[in-house]
Design a protein around this motif. Sequence first.
Motif, PDB file in Angstrom:
ATOM      1  N   UNK A 110     -75.718  87.689 102.737  1.00 41.85           N
ATOM      2  CA  UNK A 110     -77.120  87.498 103.118  1.00 41.85           C
ATOM      3  C   UNK A 110     -77.695  86.247 102.464  1.00 41.85           C
ATOM      4  N   UNK A 111     -77.357  86.029 101.196  1.00 41.73           N
ATOM      5  CA  UNK A 111     -77.848  84.837 100.516  1.00 41.73           C
ATOM      6  C   UNK A 111     -77.340  83.557 101.152  1.00 41.73           C
ATOM      7  N   UNK A 112     -76.066  83.566 101.558  1.00 41.57           N
ATOM      8  CA  UNK A 112     -75.479  82.380 102.169  1.00 41.57           C
ATOM      9  C   UNK A 112     -76.128  82.072 103.509  1.00 41.57           C
ATOM     10  N   UNK A 113     -76.334  83.111 104.317  1.00 39.64           N
ATOM     11  CA  UNK A 113     -76.940  82.903 105.635  1.00 39.64           C
ATOM     12  C   UNK A 113     -78.397  82.481 105.489  1.00 39.64           C
ATOM     13  N   UNK A 114     -79.104  83.044 104.517  1.00 44.31           N
ATOM     14  CA  UNK A 114     -80.481  82.603 104.291  1.00 44.31           C
ATOM     15  C   UNK A 114     -80.521  81.151 103.837  1.00 44.31           C
ATOM     16  N   UNK A 115     -79.617  80.778 102.957  1.00 45.35           N
ATOM     17  CA  UNK A 115     -79.561  79.391 102.496  1.00 45.35           C
ATOM     18  C   UNK A 115     -79.320  78.435 103.652  1.00 45.35           C
TER      19      UNK A 115
ATOM     20  N   UNK B  55     -69.699  73.268  94.574  1.00 40.61           N
ATOM     21  CA  UNK B  55     -69.646  72.031  95.358  1.00 40.61           C
ATOM     22  C   UNK B  55     -70.864  71.887  96.261  1.00 40.61           C
ATOM     23  N   UNK B  56     -71.208  72.948  97.012  1.00 40.33           N
ATOM     24  CA  UNK B  56     -72.299  72.816  97.975  1.00 40.33           C
ATOM     25  C   UNK B  56     -73.664  72.782  97.280  1.00 40.33           C
ATOM     26  N   UNK B  57     -73.732  73.245  96.036  1.00 43.00           N
ATOM     27  CA  UNK B  57     -74.989  73.132  95.299  1.00 43.00           C
ATOM     28  C   UNK B  57     -75.374  71.669  95.124  1.00 43.00           C
TER      29      UNK B  57
ATOM     30  N   UNK C 210     -75.777  78.784  87.612  1.00 41.59           N
ATOM     31  CA  UNK C 210     -76.203  77.955  88.734  1.00 41.59           C
ATOM     32  C   UNK C 210     -77.552  78.432  89.274  1.00 41.59           C
ATOM     33  N   UNK C 211     -77.697  79.738  89.374  1.00 39.87           N
ATOM     34  CA  UNK C 211     -78.946  80.286  89.890  1.00 39.87           C
ATOM     35  C   UNK C 211     -80.101  80.097  88.917  1.00 39.87           C
ATOM     36  N   UNK C 212     -79.818  80.197  87.627  1.00 40.63           N
ATOM     37  CA  UNK C 212     -80.851  79.896  86.632  1.00 40.63           C
ATOM     38  C   UNK C 212     -81.274  78.434  86.730  1.00 40.63           C
ATOM     39  N   UNK C 213     -80.289  77.555  86.909  1.00 39.69           N
ATOM     40  CA  UNK C 213     -80.619  76.135  87.076  1.00 39.69           C
ATOM     41  C   UNK C 213     -81.493  75.924  88.310  1.00 39.69           C
TER      42      UNK C 213
ATOM     43  N   UNK D   8     -71.295  67.461  90.415  1.00 40.36           N
ATOM     44  CA  UNK D   8     -70.317  66.370  90.544  1.00 40.36           C
ATOM     45  C   UNK D   8     -68.950  66.818  91.042  1.00 40.36           C
ATOM     46  N   UNK D   9     -68.875  67.925  91.765  1.00 41.96           N
ATOM     47  CA  UNK D   9     -67.636  68.259  92.470  1.00 41.96           C
ATOM     48  C   UNK D   9     -67.672  67.562  93.818  1.00 41.96           C
TER      49      UNK D   9
END
Length: 380
Positions: free
Chosen positions: A73-78, A280-282, A204-207, A286-287
Motif C-alpha cells: 500500500x505504501x509503494x502504490x501510494x508513493x 535507491x529510489x529514495x 530512511x522514514x525518519x529522514x 547515492x546509490x
Amino acid sequence: MRGPFGTYALGAFFGGLLFVGAKAQMKVSSFDGPVTKEELKSFNDYVVTLKPATDNKGNQWVQGHSGEQTKAMGLVYQMAGQQETLDHMLRFCDAVLSERNDLAKAPVGQHKIWTGGIDPVWPNDVTKKPTQTGGGRRRPLWRYLYGSSRDLSQAGGFLDEQQYLKTITGSFERKQDVLCQGLAYMGGKPVPWNQQMMFNYAFMNLCSAHRILNDNPELLGKYKSILTASIDWFFHGGGVQTKKSKKGSTVYDWCYTVLRTTGEDSNHGALDVAGFYRTYIDGNYDITADQMKPFANMFVDVMTLGKEKYVGTVDGKTDGDGHAKPTKNIRSGYLFLAEFWFDACKSMMSADLSVGGKGTGSADGFSRFLWVKNQRAKAK
C-alpha cells in the motif's frame, strides 16, 4: 477519526470492517504503457477487503501477509498518490502500533523478553521464556514509521521518535567494525543484511519525516549517516563480490551475513534486493542505477534457469531446502530489478501475472508490477 498518524478517512475504516464476501482480485490491463485507472482501482478494491493481523505470531508483521500488504500500500501510494490507498495503509499502521508488546494487553503483549523488561517490540513466538527478539521483530516499527512519513505530507503526523529509535539501536554494538546483535537471536554475531535493511527502512522514514517537517537537521544528518554507513559497508566494505556471469555480464554475489561473501539464499536475497532498491529510489543515499544493474544481471543471467525455474541461491551453484529451495515463481523482491532489464521485464512480470486473466491476490507482487510499469512508462 484519529489514529496515531492524524486524521484518516472514515470510509477506509468502515470499508475494512464491513466488507463481506470473496476478496476482489488485482488485475493487469497491460504490461506496457502507463499504469491504468483500472489497475489502481483493482488494487484499492482488493486492499479494502484486507484485515490486519491481530498479533505478530509467525512474523505476520515482518515478512508475513500484513507486513507485505502494508508495504504494498505504501509503494502504490508513493507512486500514484491516491488518498484511499493511504487511508487503508494507515488502518494497518494503527493496528501494528496497538499490538506492540508494551502497549497491547495480554496475551498479545506484556511479555518479558530476554532483557528482563516488557520492551517495545513485536515478538513472533511468546512460548519461549524469556521471549527472544531479533532484527525481524523490529521490522513492524518501520511499517509504522513508513505510514507516519507518508502521512506527514497530508497532515501533521505523530512520531514518538525517541521510543522508536530505542527499539532499533538499543541492542546493538560494534565489535571489530562489525555491527553485532547483543540479543538472544544470533547474539554477538554480525547482523544479517536483510535485517540491516529493516533498520535502514526505519532510518530512511525518519529522514523523510524530518525533511518534510524541516525541523531537526542534526537528527536528519545522524540518521542519514547511519544508513549510509550500512550501504557503504555492503558495496565498498567487503559485503559483496563483483563477478562475471557465464554470459559475460557483471553480477553480484554475497552472503547472509558480513564476513562471508557468497551464496546468499534466494529468500533472503530478495529481501536484501528490495532494501537496496528502496534506498535507491529514495534518491538521497547515492546509490546509482549502475550499482543496481549487477543485481538485475544476477537474477536474469544466474538465478533464472528457464520458465518457472529459479535457482535457490544468488550464486546459482547450489539448491538447498527452506530459504535456498528452488522456486517456480519469482520472489517479489526481485521484481524491482525489471527496471534495469527492460528486455526481460515482460517475462519477469508475466511469470506470475497475466493480462485479462483471473487476477492475483498477491499485493506485494502486484504493487511491484505497478511500480516498475510506472518507471518504464516515465523512462520512455
